[in-house]
Design a protein around this motif. Sequence first.
Motif, PDB file in Angstrom:
ATOM      1  N   GLU A 139     -21.103 -73.536  81.432  1.00 58.47           N
ATOM      2  CA  GLU A 139     -22.350 -74.240  81.709  1.00 58.47           C
ATOM      3  C   GLU A 139     -23.363 -73.292  82.354  1.00 58.47           C
ATOM      4  N   ALA A 150     -20.820 -74.362  67.127  1.00 60.91           N
ATOM      5  CA  ALA A 150     -19.680 -75.253  66.851  1.00 60.91           C
ATOM      6  C   ALA A 150     -19.977 -76.147  65.660  1.00 60.91           C
ATOM      7  N   LYS A 155     -16.262 -76.880  64.461  1.00 59.98           N
ATOM      8  CA  LYS A 155     -15.179 -76.780  65.436  1.00 59.98           C
ATOM      9  C   LYS A 155     -15.597 -77.514  66.697  1.00 59.98           C
ATOM     10  N   PRO A 156     -14.647 -78.003  67.482  1.00 63.18           N
ATOM     11  CA  PRO A 156     -15.028 -78.611  68.764  1.00 63.18           C
ATOM     12  C   PRO A 156     -15.477 -77.548  69.763  1.00 63.18           C
ATOM     13  N   MET A 157     -16.321 -77.974  70.685  1.00 66.34           N
ATOM     14  CA  MET A 157     -16.772 -77.073  71.748  1.00 66.34           C
ATOM     15  C   MET A 157     -15.991 -77.367  73.023  1.00 66.34           C
ATOM     16  N   VAL A 159     -16.501 -76.687  77.257  1.00 62.64           N
ATOM     17  CA  VAL A 159     -17.435 -76.209  78.272  1.00 62.64           C
ATOM     18  C   VAL A 159     -16.680 -75.898  79.559  1.00 62.64           C
ATOM     19  N   ARG A 161     -16.623 -75.184  83.381  1.00 62.21           N
ATOM     20  CA  ARG A 161     -17.501 -75.604  84.464  1.00 62.21           C
ATOM     21  C   ARG A 161     -17.522 -74.539  85.551  1.00 62.21           C
ATOM     22  N   LYS A 162     -18.607 -74.553  86.317  1.00 56.38           N
ATOM     23  CA  LYS A 162     -18.678 -73.603  87.435  1.00 56.38           C
ATOM     24  C   LYS A 162     -18.077 -74.197  88.701  1.00 56.38           C
ATOM     25  N   ARG A 165     -14.596 -80.500  88.021  1.00 55.64           N
ATOM     26  CA  ARG A 165     -15.042 -81.883  87.878  1.00 55.64           C
ATOM     27  C   ARG A 165     -13.787 -82.704  87.701  1.00 55.64           C
ATOM     28  N   THR A 167     -13.384 -85.715  87.593  1.00 48.75           N
ATOM     29  CA  THR A 167     -13.561 -86.879  86.713  1.00 48.75           C
ATOM     30  C   THR A 167     -13.151 -86.543  85.286  1.00 48.75           C
ATOM     31  N   GLU A 168     -12.891 -85.265  85.020  1.00 46.35           N
ATOM     32  CA  GLU A 168     -12.418 -84.888  83.689  1.00 46.35           C
ATOM     33  C   GLU A 168     -10.920 -84.584  83.702  1.00 46.35           C
ATOM     34  N   GLY A 169     -10.250 -84.879  84.819  1.00 48.77           N
ATOM     35  CA  GLY A 169      -8.803 -84.685  84.906  1.00 48.77           C
ATOM     36  C   GLY A 169      -8.426 -83.345  85.503  1.00 48.77           C
ATOM     37  N   THR A 190     -10.751 -78.166  82.409  1.00 41.10           N
ATOM     38  CA  THR A 190      -9.790 -79.261  82.322  1.00 41.10           C
ATOM     39  C   THR A 190      -8.567 -78.828  81.514  1.00 41.10           C
ATOM     40  N   ARG A 192      -6.358 -80.350  79.761  1.00 39.70           N
ATOM     41  CA  ARG A 192      -6.071 -80.887  78.435  1.00 39.70           C
ATOM     42  C   ARG A 192      -7.058 -80.445  77.357  1.00 39.70           C
ATOM     43  N   SER A 193      -8.069 -79.659  77.768  1.00 42.87           N
ATOM     44  CA  SER A 193      -9.130 -79.387  76.796  1.00 42.87           C
ATOM     45  C   SER A 193      -8.764 -78.333  75.753  1.00 42.87           C
TER      46      SER A 193
ATOM     47  N   ILE B  99      -8.235 -91.325  83.552  1.00 42.05           N
ATOM     48  CA  ILE B  99      -8.088 -90.312  84.593  1.00 42.05           C
ATOM     49  C   ILE B  99      -8.061 -91.049  85.932  1.00 42.05           C
ATOM     50  N   TYR B 103     -11.758 -93.052  85.654  1.00 46.54           N
ATOM     51  CA  TYR B 103     -12.639 -92.297  84.756  1.00 46.54           C
ATOM     52  C   TYR B 103     -12.012 -92.206  83.366  1.00 46.54           C
ATOM     53  N   TYR B 105     -11.595 -89.785  79.924  1.00 45.23           N
ATOM     54  CA  TYR B 105     -11.776 -88.460  79.318  1.00 45.23           C
ATOM     55  C   TYR B 105     -12.411 -88.615  77.934  1.00 45.23           C
ATOM     56  N   ASN B 107     -14.441 -85.788  76.627  1.00 43.19           N
ATOM     57  CA  ASN B 107     -14.987 -84.483  76.211  1.00 43.19           C
ATOM     58  C   ASN B 107     -14.723 -84.193  74.732  1.00 43.19           C
ATOM     59  N   TYR B 111     -18.019 -83.467  72.724  1.00 41.53           N
ATOM     60  CA  TYR B 111     -18.170 -82.047  72.387  1.00 41.53           C
ATOM     61  C   TYR B 111     -17.781 -81.780  70.943  1.00 41.53           C
ATOM     62  N   ASN B 112     -17.662 -82.841  70.165  1.00 38.96           N
ATOM     63  CA  ASN B 112     -17.373 -82.710  68.732  1.00 38.96           C
ATOM     64  C   ASN B 112     -18.692 -82.863  67.978  1.00 38.96           C
ATOM     65  N   PRO B 113     -19.176 -81.793  67.344  1.00 39.24           N
ATOM     66  CA  PRO B 113     -20.532 -81.840  66.771  1.00 39.24           C
ATOM     67  C   PRO B 113     -20.711 -82.931  65.711  1.00 39.24           C
ATOM     68  N   THR B 140     -23.876 -82.067  83.067  1.00 38.27           N
ATOM     69  CA  THR B 140     -23.532 -81.184  81.986  1.00 38.27           C
ATOM     70  C   THR B 140     -23.107 -81.960  80.754  1.00 38.27           C
TER      71      THR B 140
END
Lengths: 270, 270
Positions: A139, A150, A155-157, A159, A161-162, A165, A167-169, A190, A192-193, B99, B103, B105, B107, B111-113, B140
């Motif tokens: 980000e 992408a 393809k999936p993207m 991201v 994080r700096k 978060r 809330t994303e697990g 995350t 699982r990403s 989560i 929350y 998940y 993403n 994040y899938n175009p 983000t």
Amino acid sequence: MSRIHKNERIGAIIHILTEHPKKIFTLNYFGELFGCAKSTLSEDLDAVRGIFERFELGKIETIAGAAGGVFYHPSVAPKEIENFSNYLCEQINKKDRIIPGGYIYTNDLLYNPEITYKIAKIMAMPFHDEAVDYVVTIETKGIPVAFMVAQVLKKPMIVVRKSARLTEGTAIHMNYITGSTKRIQTMSLTKRSVEKGSKVLFIDDFMKAGGTAKGIEDLMKEFESEVIGTGVVMATAEPKEKLIHNYHTLLVLENVDEEAGIIHIRPSCI
Amino acid sequence: MSRIHKNERIGAIIHILTEHPKKIFTLNYFGELFGCAKSTLSEDLDAVRGIFERFELGKIETIAGAAGGVFYHPSVAPKEIENFSNYLCEQINKKDRIIPGGYIYTNDLLYNPEITYKIAKIMAMPFHDEAVDYVVTIETKGIPVAFMVAQVLKKPMIVVRKSARLTEGTAIHMNYITGSTKRIQTMSLTKRSVEKGSKVLFIDDFMKAGGTAKGIEDLMKEFESEVIGTGVVMATAEPKEKLIHNYHTLLVLENVDEEAGIIHIRPSCI
């Protein structure tokens, strides 16, 4: 439904392929849509391929066999890459873009979908034949261009994080050192990403010494994954030796002369 | 160059219009590309329009007069909106997306175009006829969908930061209070990114009480600009009264039953 003319089939095929870069559509799909025979469709697809070639609109590719089909492979002609890169350099080399500290304001370009889609089509070109599972970015400013790369590669993207978060697990959190300013920064992703054993392409807006790109390489190792390529919109000429090898850049930033108000930037040969 | 057939003109026109949603191409542009008369092009464009109508591919619109031309207006047929919204709800209502803290998940979807482009085409629909100067979002997770809405509407995007990035120049920095958890948060936006008197559309992935949306409204006032619409991918059913009026959501989240592992989510009528 009245008979569907060749014109109509060709037009609908081109619209559908264009809206879904790299997505494979089977002959059956179009056969059902138009209620026509495969032999007819084969002729239509020959015509579609010819149109893309003639007007240099990218490529139409065919996959033979049972799982086969046809897809649109976006690409940009060399002359157009040159013109567009020069256009970008002209846009960037403007005095009022210089921000104290020698930074360059580029949000208006990187957040402009038309410009960014074109940048992404060019940036994706070296990677079309690579086995890429994800396009990864960090980000925030690189997200639009990474997302469009992408899209172009279908393809999936991911991201990075700096800051974590939650809330994303559950996330893997890592420190890295910026290449140019030697500051400690944090990146977080995350768990699982990313699937283990993935190959990823790192896309960002800017590279100086390559500390972030190196950090991403290390982070991917934590995910038992591998960065197989790196692409940036703009890389500085100095330091010449980056912390990573093997990257592509669209533009090369020679230097920013704050006093004279000149940004020396030139196209690379991506 | 040998004579260009009607098929080829129609195919090339459709590719070019499809790749550039809402961008106006003049008849002169196509006339020069094909070396043909305007009367011929008018017939071609009638055929193009017919193809989009017949296969429900969106709309082709014409602007008359000297500055006139033709453009592609993406839209999604009502039945397809319904099917796609149901598909998204099915995708989201999976136990392993929950989560701790309730929350979800998402993403992999946001994040899938391909998914996001379709979401964006639907989310943009209520705003095609509004005077929108920018699509604004906050970092983000909402950036990809906001950027694709910007692409569909052919407008630049603006990204509000959660902390000031002085590498982007002087910024306006503002505190706001989240609607649901009543925490103080910060938002920051580079001064030069919005022109005075602008009308903006706020796009985000998620809305609960609407504190962020309210914060964006207030921030835009600092720029002497105005939020004229808000669209989110998913809004919670409760609280029913949000801190802003007048928003569109694609999905409504009724509740997350962490114990049972069920996410109650349904399509809205956007």
